[in-house]
Design an enzyme around this catalytic site. Structure first.
Site: not given
Length: 433
Positions: A63, A65-67, A155, A235, A308, A312
């Site tokens: 899980h 997030h590579l954006r 997700d 999660h 997860d 940001h």
């Protein structure tokens, strides 16, 4: 390709029942031999003295997030892979909720191309359940899986339409891939900023009840039983969810789940006085929920620890709590937080390693997760008692959003090997770029 001999490591390989001092020989990118007796070093081999270290299967994060594509200012495939190997992860599953949603083979191929260029760790894309993550129309699952997606998920957004959720569970059975779900009933969580409890009341913030997650878990388990599909609950944060999943497993349903380190480490009091670094979805829950998650990690209800990892920018967090964007980065702190449970006596070393390697590999049917001869030489070398202080400014991730800045952790990655190549050693990347 380099031949490597790791000498006198404590090898922990849960799948193959190994936990003891061994020598490990790697040739041609694969594990060649695991021996109780010392092995002679082949000519021209690199010899690694691993005395006092744990040698374990490379960690796999289900899980992340590579954006990329779309939010490269927060993270890219390259910077995410750097962060991963610094944390001991040799494989990551990339979530599809990028700004150009991964709901087509074109985006899947872009992510895989960027991963090949990075040449650091394995990247396994996950494809969107619905087009544009809008929850209205199913994506072309066959096309996504054919292009290399290992799971389907929206997700970050729940699939509120029960009929659509039932259809994707049915459809995914044709490909035998898991459907990964973010469980949140938006009619219960709408407007909420943190867990509903004493802390939300003290801060005057609208709370998100545990039932927002638990009700959706219950719904999807009913659909799962009917469709005979594969469901993976992302999660998990609530005691009620754990209880339902445990019971479903006992009844033979094909359900798996993951827990994030922040959810088994912190409770809602970490929000303190409106600290947006402790704002996430699902939110940090009660102390009772944390205890339930820890019990589920021990008894086998939980299949994997997943971060997860959600990068940001500074401006996303330097706002009023209600306006802050959910999420924290987690790849570089996951091992230390997991080993905290080992040092506290909650988890055995073998169980901790299983949750970070073999468990995730089994859940999504991924290569690796073990060290039998012939297995990929994806290896993490760990110094289990080394203390270090989290410094977000030194993360390899492009983002710094963590509530663990300044915390002292015990247990650190000293080397990460992918396919028999050292990609991280003693705090430094070993890039082939």
């Amino acid at each position: 390709m380099t031949t490597v001999l790791f000498q006198r490591a404590r090898v922990i390989d849960p799948r193959n029942g190994v936990d003891g001092v061994r020598d490990v020989l790697v040739t041609d990118g694969r594990v060649a031999q695991v021996s109780e007796a010392p092995l002679p070093a082949p000519q021209d081999a690199r010899v690694v003295d691993a005395t006092g270290k744990w040698l374990v299967p490379g960690f796999i994060d289900l899980h992340v997030h590579l954006r990329e594509p779309g939010e490269e200012g927060k993270e890219t495939v390259l910077t995410g892979c750097r962060s991963a190997v610094a944390g001991g992860f040799t494989g990551v599953v990339a979530m599809p909720n990028t700004k150009v949603v991964n709901d087509s083979a074109l985006v899947t191929e872009l992510v895989l191309s960027r991963a090949r260029d990075a040449a650091l760790c394995h990247v396994y894309p996950a494809g969107a359940i619905t087009k544009g993550l809008k929850g209205e129309e199913l994506s072309e699952a066959g096309e996504l899986i054919g292009a290399g997606c290992v799971a389907l998920t929206d997700d970050g957004r729940p699939v509120m339409n029960a009929g659509l959720m039932r259809r994707v569970l049915q459809y995914a059975t044709q490909f035998d891939v898991p459907v990964m779900v973010h469980e949140e009933d938006l009619t219960l969580s709408a407007g909420g900023a943190m867990h509903e409890g004493a802390t939300s009341t003290r801060l005057g913030l609208r709370g998100i009840p545990a039932s927002a997650e638990v009700a959706m878990v219950a719904r999807d388990l009913v659909l799962l039983e009917e469709t005979k599909g594969r469901l993976h609950v992302a999660h998990v944060s609530c005691e009620g969810s754990v209880r339902l999943i445990r019971e479903a497993k006992k009844r033979g349903l094909r359900v798996t789940c993951e827990v994030a380190p922040h959810h088994f480490t912190l409770d809602d009091r970490a929000v303190g006085d409106y600290d947006t670094h402790a704002k996430m979805a699902p939110p940090l829950r009660s102390d009772a929920d944390v205890k339930a998650l820890r019990e589920a990690l021990v008894d086998g209800t939980v299949d994997a620890i997943a971060t997860d990892h959600a990068p940001h920018g500074v401006s996303d967090k330097l706002v009023e709590f209600e306006k802050g964007i959910n999420g924290i980065v987690g790849l570089e702190t996951a091992l230390g937080l997991t080993l905290a449970l080992v040092h506290e006596g909650v988890l055995t070393p073998r169980r901790a390693v299983e949750l970070l390697s073999d468990g995730p590999a089994r859940v999504f049917s991924l290569p690796g997760g073990h060290l039998a001869p012939g297995a990929p030489a994806d290896i993490t070398l760990v110094s289990p008692s080394e203390e270090w202080t989290v410094d977000a400014h030194r993360f390899y991730s492009r983002s710094r959003n963590t509530p663990f800045h300044g915390r002292t952790l015990k247990g650190r990655v000293t080397q990460t090997w992918v396919g028999g190549r050292c990609v991280f050693e003693d705090g430094q990347l070993k890039e082939s770029r």
